[in-house]
Motif scaffolding. Structure first.
Motif, PDB file in Angstrom:
ATOM      1  N   PRO A  20      47.857  20.799  72.278  1.00 34.38           N
ATOM      2  CA  PRO A  20      47.177  21.410  73.420  1.00 34.38           C
ATOM      3  C   PRO A  20      46.179  20.422  74.036  1.00 34.38           C
ATOM      4  N   ILE A  21      45.685  20.738  75.196  1.00 36.54           N
ATOM      5  CA  ILE A  21      44.906  19.780  75.974  1.00 36.54           C
ATOM      6  C   ILE A  21      43.593  19.368  75.297  1.00 36.54           C
ATOM      7  N   ASP A  22      42.881  20.274  74.615  1.00 41.74           N
ATOM      8  CA  ASP A  22      41.591  19.890  74.027  1.00 41.74           C
ATOM      9  C   ASP A  22      41.726  18.829  72.936  1.00 41.74           C
ATOM     10  N   PRO A  23      42.638  18.984  71.973  1.00 44.20           N
ATOM     11  CA  PRO A  23      42.821  17.897  70.997  1.00 44.20           C
ATOM     12  C   PRO A  23      43.324  16.603  71.647  1.00 44.20           C
ATOM     13  N   VAL A  24      44.105  16.721  72.703  1.00 39.03           N
ATOM     14  CA  VAL A  24      44.578  15.526  73.409  1.00 39.03           C
ATOM     15  C   VAL A  24      43.402  14.810  74.048  1.00 39.03           C
ATOM     16  N   ARG A  26      40.335  14.746  73.047  1.00 34.34           N
ATOM     17  CA  ARG A  26      39.603  14.039  71.981  1.00 34.34           C
ATOM     18  C   ARG A  26      40.357  12.786  71.555  1.00 34.34           C
ATOM     19  N   ALA A  27      41.667  12.899  71.429  1.00 29.92           N
ATOM     20  CA  ALA A  27      42.468  11.754  70.984  1.00 29.92           C
ATOM     21  C   ALA A  27      42.496  10.642  72.025  1.00 29.92           C
ATOM     22  N   LEU A  28      42.423  10.991  73.299  1.00 28.84           N
ATOM     23  CA  LEU A  28      42.475   9.982  74.350  1.00 28.84           C
ATOM     24  C   LEU A  28      41.131   9.309  74.608  1.00 28.84           C
ATOM     25  N   THR A  29      40.067   9.852  74.051  1.00 30.22           N
ATOM     26  CA  THR A  29      38.747   9.248  74.237  1.00 30.22           C
ATOM     27  C   THR A  29      38.765   7.814  73.724  1.00 30.22           C
ATOM     28  N   ARG A  50      46.696  10.639  83.059  1.00 26.06           N
ATOM     29  CA  ARG A  50      46.784  11.256  84.387  1.00 26.06           C
ATOM     30  C   ARG A  50      46.980  12.777  84.264  1.00 26.06           C
ATOM     31  N   ALA A  51      47.837  13.192  83.348  1.00 23.39           N
ATOM     32  CA  ALA A  51      48.082  14.626  83.149  1.00 23.39           C
ATOM     33  C   ALA A  51      46.816  15.337  82.688  1.00 23.39           C
ATOM     34  N   VAL A  52      46.136  14.760  81.709  1.00 29.04           N
ATOM     35  CA  VAL A  52      44.918  15.381  81.186  1.00 29.04           C
ATOM     36  C   VAL A  52      43.837  15.435  82.265  1.00 29.04           C
ATOM     37  N   LYS A 105      45.842   6.959  66.291  1.00 30.65           N
ATOM     38  CA  LYS A 105      44.977   6.356  67.312  1.00 30.65           C
ATOM     39  C   LYS A 105      44.251   5.144  66.726  1.00 30.65           C
ATOM     40  N   ALA A 106      43.681   5.300  65.548  1.00 30.83           N
ATOM     41  CA  ALA A 106      42.990   4.185  64.899  1.00 30.83           C
ATOM     42  C   ALA A 106      43.960   3.048  64.595  1.00 30.83           C
TER      43      ALA A 106
END
Length: 170
Positions: A20-24, A26-29, A50-52, A105-106
């Motif tokens: 879902p968008i909220d975890p995404v 955080r992950a894209l930060t 762009r989507a987020v 991500k890391a």
């Protein structure tokens, strides 16, 4: 074996497509498309960002829609390649993406930092033989991009470490 299974960039993007968008968010930060070595992965990360930004989760359909919008004119073969790439990465993404996305991500940022260090070292080696000493010194002192990438990697590593792990019943 599918190469997407062994590629942390692809696995990271596959996780993003399932969340879902909220975890995404955080992950894209702290992530940038230039952090990914694979040009297709870099482009898909750009599409996800762009989507987020448009308040949409980066599902495969949404990513393809954004790819289609970015196409200056219809390029059926290129869009078809992107669609197949997205579908392949989505298909082989890890199960339970919320448990893997921050680790991946890391891992992606660590590889990006190491790649940036190697590129920096190559520029230094070339400058040793081709540049005046003053220019070489300026280049040797210019580690801002490396330091910034290291800081993003460290932040991602710390973010991964504070994620609560499921406890195993005794």
């Amino acid at each position: 074996m599918d190469s997407a299974l062994l590629n942390p960039e692809h696995q990271f993007l596959g996780c993003l497509m399932q969340l879902p968008i909220d975890p995404v968010r955080r992950a894209l930060t702290g992530m940038r498309p230039s952090d990914l070595a694979d040009p297709a992965a870099s482009f898909v990360l750009h599409l996800a960002i762009r989507a987020v930004a448009a308040a949409q989760p980066p599902t495969p359909v949404v990513l393809f829609e954004h790819a289609h919008e970015l196409a200056a004119r219809p390029r059926c073969s290129r869009l078809r390649e992107i669609a197949l790439w997205i579908a392949n990465v989505y298909e082989v993404a890890p199960l339970a993406p919320e448990q893997h996305v921050l680790y991946l991500k890391a891992a992606v940022l660590k590889v990006a930092w190491r790649r940036a260090v190697a590129e920096y070292a190559q520029r230094l080696l070339q400058a040793v033989t081709e540049s005046p000493s003053h220019d070489l010194r300026a280049l040797a002192d210019d580690t801002e991009a490396l330091d910034e990438l290291w800081a993003r990697y460290e932040a991602a590593r710390q973010q991964h470490c504070v994620v609560p792990r499921p406890e195993v019943a005794a």
